[in-house]
Design an enzyme around this catalytic site. Structure first.
Site, short mmCIF file in Angstrom:
data_model
loop_
_atom_site.label_atom_id
_atom_site.label_comp_id
_atom_site.label_asym_id
_atom_site.label_seq_id
_atom_site.Cartn_x
_atom_site.Cartn_y
_atom_site.Cartn_z
N HIS A 196 0.83 -1.22 0.00
CA HIS A 196 0.00 0.00 0.00
C HIS A 196 0.86 1.26 0.00
CE1 HIS A 196 0.36 0.89 4.40
NE2 HIS A 196 0.38 -0.42 4.54
N ASP A 252 -0.25 4.40 1.03
CA ASP A 252 -0.54 5.42 2.05
C ASP A 252 0.21 5.14 3.34
OD1 ASP A 252 -2.20 3.09 2.44
OD2 ASP A 252 -3.40 4.23 3.88
N ASP A 254 6.24 1.36 6.49
CA ASP A 254 4.90 0.79 6.36
C ASP A 254 4.14 1.69 5.39
OD1 ASP A 254 2.38 -0.24 6.62
OD2 ASP A 254 2.07 0.48 8.66
N GLU A 306 -4.93 1.79 2.69
CA GLU A 306 -4.93 0.59 3.52
C GLU A 306 -5.09 0.96 4.99
OE1 GLU A 306 -3.25 -2.53 6.17
OE2 GLU A 306 -2.57 -0.49 5.93
N GLU A 307 -4.44 2.05 5.39
CA GLU A 307 -4.39 2.42 6.81
C GLU A 307 -5.76 2.83 7.35
OE1 GLU A 307 -2.00 1.77 8.63
OE2 GLU A 307 -0.17 1.78 7.43
ZN LIG Z 1 0.97 -1.42 6.30
#
Ligand SMILES: [Zn+2]
Length: 408
Positions: free
Chosen positions: A77, A79, A139, A173-174
């Protein structure tokens, strides 16, 4: 470009997503990064590159073998978490980490093994840290860097035979929306992996079954001086509901495969109160039992306070992807072998949460989660040991290679 420069370039884009946005993606700035990535994939020679107007980017590394092998995909992802700023990230490489405190900035902010013992496993490695004012964005930009670099590697090493490989990068995603508009049909994979886990070796294919719960209480408001036998105080009924659920089955007292009821919000007055919950369990039967207990608790309070006082509802959010993965053991076997071939010991663990992969699994795309290498996500103490990200990249390459040898 090497994987580190690629990662550093990626984190120069602010791609923070936003809860409660009406648009897809939730923030327009994610599209700037999506366009950059699209151009980069074009430059490295991937095919069938497609970026839709919601920020979902798909591409193909065509097969270089005639063999009929499965189509495998890799997903990360774009974001970063709404919990912490992702603007003007100033990453710094700590060379050959010595095991002590790392000073993040001249305001004295530091990160160290006392608070974050995970650091000890990375002594001697080069580690990317923040300047203490933002998150790092490993992440999941470490995942994107690992995937893109693996595609570059495979192009540069045509002697490694592989089938058709698909990659996809998604927004949001977050905020739990990454899988929502993911076009599983367009992606066209037999199975895929999200490269979105943490420390080296992580492999996850079990997550919670999840539901939200809501309790709506209607009280009876009467002048408190003359309320005897008449008033029903919605606040007290709400407190009774919270008390009635098992007291030890809450997030702060559970771990591993233990499920919970978690009250996430309460508001109210004498006349009206609402309590919000999330309900979680890895086991589907226990999950169903939890939902039944939640609803039954409302019935029991109605027996005390009068019918219609308490209305409880539950709504399923996502399910444990293990149900979808269990019939396909090769999906896990391939990942385990790919790690072993990269000198990584797999650390299989159950996620106490959900992943995009869980939702994708139920949309027909089996999708376990593999480490991308970063740690301490969603805050200024996030860090990324460079060897972790390099291992993630090797795991991607190895998976392509192993699947390329299927049916041979
Ligand atoms: Zn992640």
């Amino acid at each position: 470009m090497d994987i580190v420069s690629r990662f550093l370039k990626y984190v120069s884009f602010d791609t923070q997503s936003a809860e409660d946005a009406e648009t897809v993606p939730s923030t327009a700035k994610q599209l700037d990064f999506a366009r950059y990535l699209r151009d980069e994939l074009e430059d490295i020679g991937l095919k069938e590159i497609y970026l839709d107007d919601m920020g979902y980017l798909y591409a193909t590394l065509p097969a270089n073998t005639q063999r009929e092998c499965p189509v495998v995909g890799f997903i990360s992802h774009m974001d970063t978490s709404p919990d912490c700023s992702g603007a003007n990230i100033k990453p710094r490489i700590v060379e050959k980490y010595d095991g002590g405190d790392i000073i993040l900035n001249d305001e004295g902010m530091k990160t160290g093994p006392d608070k974050f013992p995970e650091l000890k496993a990375h002594i001697g490695e080069d580690i990317i840290v923040t300047d203490g004012h933002t998150l790092l964005g490993a992440d999941d930009k470490a995942g994107i860097a690992a995937i893109v670099q693996a595609m570059v590697y495979l192009k540069e090493h045509p002697e490694i035979e592989h089938g058709r490989i698909r990659v996809a990068f998604n927004p949001d995603e977050e905020i739990g929306m990454g899988a929502h508009h993911f076009d599983v049909e367009r992606f066209g994979c037999d199975w895929a992996y999200t490269m979105d886990g943490g420390d080296v070796g992580e492999l996850e294919y079990e997550n919670f079954n999840a539901a939200s719960g809501k309790v709506e209480i209607t009280g009876v408001s009467v002048h408190p001086g003359y309320a005897k036998g008449k008033m029903v105080n919605a606040i007290r009924v709400a407190a009774d509901f919270v008390e009635a659920l098992p007291k030890d089955e809450v997030p702060e007292k559970t771990e591993g495969y233990e499920g919970f009821f978690h009250s996430t919000g309460i508001e109210g007055n004498v006349e009206r109160a609402t309590v919000s919950y999330i309900i979680r369990d890895h086991d589907r039967d226990r999950f169903e039992q939890r939902k039944r207990l939640f609803l039954k608790t409302a019935d029991e309070l109605n027996a005390v306070y009068g019918e219609g006082t308490v209305k409880a509802t539950v709504k399923d959010q996502y399910y444990n992807m293990r149900e979808q993965i269990d019939p396909l053991p090769h999906v896990i076997d391939v990942a385990v072998k790919a790690m072993a071939d990269a000198g990584v010991s797999p650390r299989i663990q159950a996620i106490r949460g959900g992943t995009d992969g869980a939702q994708l699994s139920f949309k027909g795309l089996p999708c376990p989660n593999i480490f991308a290498g970063g740690l301490n996500f969603h805050g200024p103490h996030e860090f990324l040991p460079i060897p972790n990200m390099e291992k993630a990249m090797q795991v991607v390459v190895n998976i392509c290679k192993i699947v390329g040898e299927f049916n041979s």
